[in-house]
Design an enzyme around this catalytic site. Structure first.
Site, PDB file in Angstrom:
ATOM      1  N   ASP A 122     -29.087  56.667  -4.842  1.00  0.00           N
ATOM      2  CA  ASP A 122     -28.956  55.311  -5.347  1.00  0.00           C
ATOM      3  C   ASP A 122     -27.636  55.257  -6.114  1.00  0.00           C
ATOM      4  OD1 ASP A 122     -29.610  52.693  -6.235  1.00  0.00           O
ATOM      5  OD2 ASP A 122     -30.412  53.513  -8.090  1.00  0.00           O
ATOM      6  N   ASP A 124     -26.458  52.539  -9.072  1.00  0.00           N
ATOM      7  CA  ASP A 124     -26.640  52.244 -10.499  1.00  0.00           C
ATOM      8  C   ASP A 124     -27.747  53.088 -11.121  1.00  0.00           C
ATOM      9  OD1 ASP A 124     -25.119  49.465 -11.332  1.00  0.00           O
ATOM     10  OD2 ASP A 124     -25.566  49.575  -9.195  1.00  0.00           O
TER      11      ASP A 124
END
Length: 448
Positions: A122, A124
Site C-alpha cells: 500500500d 499511504d
C-alpha cells in the site's frame, strides 16, 4: 506478527516433534562421530569458531537488541546512552548497507532470494505517512533497493489514481527514486519496480531513466489483454457498468454529506469518486465509516457486476472501480508469480479498508506505520539468509566506514560516499506540492 516490532514472523522453529536423529553423524571434516544423548559433540575447530564469533560480538559497541530498537526511519537519535561514540548513526546506517550487500553476494547464485518473489505495498501509511510523499526514509529505501537488486519484484498497489500521469506518481515517490538513481540500480532490477494506480486501473513500470512509464494495455503482451482470462479483470469491464457504479456511489456521497452536515466536497475521476474535506477542515472517522457502510450496502443490494472498493482512507472516503484483490491477481498473472510466492503489506485490513480484499489472493502483513514496514523488510532479508551479525559488523562494513571500499558484489561504485541527502530532497520537493486528492500542483511560496 504483533505491532511494535517484537513479534515472530515464523512459528514452529522450536518444534521438537521431529524424527529421531541417527546415532552417528559426520563432522565438518567428513569423519564420523558418536552422538551423545542424540547430539553430536562439537569439534575443537567448531568450538574455536564459536568463541571467536562471541568475542567479536562482545567487543562491539551496539548489541543486537539495540540494533533492533534503532529507529528504522533513519533519523538521528541524539544522546542515546548505549551508542558507540566513535560510530555516528549515519555511518552505522551506511555500514549496515555494505554488510547486507556483502552477505547477499555470498549467497548461492540464484534468480531470487529465498522468500516472496513479489511484494506488494500500500502507499499511504505503509511506505510514507498518510497524505505525504516518500522523502526521508533512508533505511526503507535501502531495503527496497536490496530486494530489487536480488531478484524480488516490488509493486506499489495504491488507491491514488492519477491515470497515466507518471510525473504525479514520481512526486509521491521522489525520495525512493532518487535513492535508486544514486545507488546505480539499473537494467532488469529497475524494471522489477511497478506502481498500480487506482488499485488496479493504471499500471506503470520504472525505466532506465529512473522515471515511470505506462505499461501497454492492448496488443501483444499488453497487461489488460493478457489478463482477460479471469472474470474480474479490467479487460472485461464495460463503460456502462463503470458509470453505473460511480453514479450510485456519488448519489450516496451526496446523501451522506447532507444527512451528516459534513464540511466536505465530492470529486469524481474516471474510475473513482471520493468525499474529501474542505480546506482546513476535517471529517471525523465515524462519519467516514458511516458513509462507507452506506455505499457498501447500496452497491451490494444493487448487485453490481463489477468488483469495487468503498473504503475509509483516514481523512477521506472513496469508491474505486476494482480493488486490490484484482490488482494483485493481475500482477501475479502478468508476471507469472504464484499466490504462495506473493506478499501484500498494508495498513487497511478492516472491512472499511482497501487492503482487505487482498487477503483472498495472497498472504498479507498488517502494519500500522512505515516504521513497521521497515522492520518487516529487514526481517525478510534476515530470513532470506542474511545473518544478524552481518547486519551489524563485517570486515567490509569497517572498510566502508574508513573510506570508500567497493561492494563485494563486484560493483564499481564508491559505497562509502553519501548516498542521498534526504533533507535536501525534502526541501526541494516542498517547493512544489500536489493536492493528493485531485493531482493538481500547488506552488509553495518561500517565506521572506
Amino acid at each position: 506478527y504483533s505491532s511494535g516490532g517484537g513479534g515472530a514472523l515464523v512459528s514452529g522453529v522450536n518444534d521438537m516433534s521431529i524424527a529421531p536423529r541417527p546415532t552417528v553423524l559426520p563432522d565438518s571434516n567428513g569423519e564420523t562421530t558418536e552422538m551423545k544423548n542424540g547430539v553430536r559433540p562439537r569439534t575443537e575447530r567448531e568450538s574455536a569458531r564459536d568463541r571467536a564469533v562471541l568475542e567479536a560480538w562482545a567487543s562491539m559497541g551496539d548489541t543486537p537488541r539495540e540494533e533492533d530498537e534503532d529507529d528504522d526511519t533513519g533519523e538521528e537519535k541524539s544522546n542515546k546512552p548505549n551508542s558507540s561514540p566513535c560510530r555516528p548513526l549515519r555511518q552505522r546506517d551506511r555500514s549496515d548497507s555494505c554488510a547486507i550487500e556483502e552477505s547477499l553476494s555470498l549467497l548461492p547464485m540464484q534468480t531470487t532470494l529465498p522468500g516472496p518473489k513479489l511484494i506488494c505495498f500500500d502507499g499511504d501509511q505503509t511506505l510514507y505517512s498518510d497524505g505525504a510523499n516518500f522523502e526521508n526514509s533512508p533505511k526503507l529505501s535501502k531495503y527496497l533497493y536490496l530486494l530489487l537488486k536480488h531478484g524480488v519484484t516490488i509493486a506499489v498497489v495504491t488507491a491514488a489514481g492519477y491515470e497515466y500521469q507518471a510525473e504525479k506518481y514520481e512526486l509521491r515517490l521522489s525520495g525512493l527514486l532518487a535513492y535508486f538513481k544514486e545507488r546505480g540500480l539499473e537494467g532488469e532490477d529497475l524494471e522489477r519496480f511497478y506502481i498500480f494506480g487506482g488499485e488496479c486501473n493504471y499500471l506503470l513500470r520504472l525505466g532506465n531513466d529512473y522515471k515511470l512509464h505506462a505499461v501497454r494495455e492492448d496488443g501483444p503482451g499488453g497487461w489488460v489483454v493478457s489478463t482477460k482470462f479471469f472474470a474480474e479483470s479490467p479487460g472485461n469491464w464495460s463503460d456502462a457498468d463503470i458509470t453505473s457504479i460511480l453514479d450510485r456511489a456519488e448519489a450516496c456521497f451526496q446523501s451522506s454529506l447532507k444527512d451528516q452536515n459534513l464540511r466536505a466536497r465530492i470529486i469524481r475521476k474516471k474510475r473513482s469518486v471520493g468525499l474529501i474535506p474542505k480546506v482546513d477542515e476535517m471529517i471525523r472517522r465515524e462519519a467516514l465509516d458511516e458513509t462507507v457502510l452506506r455505499i457498501q450496502t447500496e452497491l451490494d443490494e444493487a448487485k453490481v457486476t463489477l468488483p469495487f472498493c468503498a473504503f475509509n482512507g483516514g481523512r477521506d472516503a472513496w469508491v474505486d472501480v476494482g480493488n486490490k484483490r484484482v490488482g494483485v491477481q493481475v500482477l501475479q498473472s502478468y508476471l507469472g508469480i504464484p499466490a504462495e510466492e506473493t506478499l501484500h503489506i498494508g495498513d487497511q485490513f478492516l472491512n472499511t479498508g482497501n487492503d482487505f480484499a487482498a487477503r483472498s489472493v495472497c498472504p498479507c502483513v498488517w502494519i500500522t506505520s512505515p516504521e513497521e514496514t521497515t522492520y518487516i523488510l529487514k526481517s525478510i532479508l534476515r530470513l532470506a539468509g542474511v545473518p544478524l551479525m552481518a547486519l551489524m559488523n563485517t570486515p567490509l562494513a569497517a572498510t566502508c566506514e574508513n573510506g570508500g571500499a567497493e561492494s563485494a558484489a563486484g560493483g564499481d561504485k564508491e559505497v562509502g560516499k553519501k548516498i542521498v541527502d534526504f533533507e535536501e530532497a525534502d526541501r526541494r520537493s516542498s517547493r512544489v506540492m500536489m493536492d493528493v486528492y485531485t493531482g493538481e500542483y500547488i506552488t509553495k511560496m518561500s517565506k521572506h
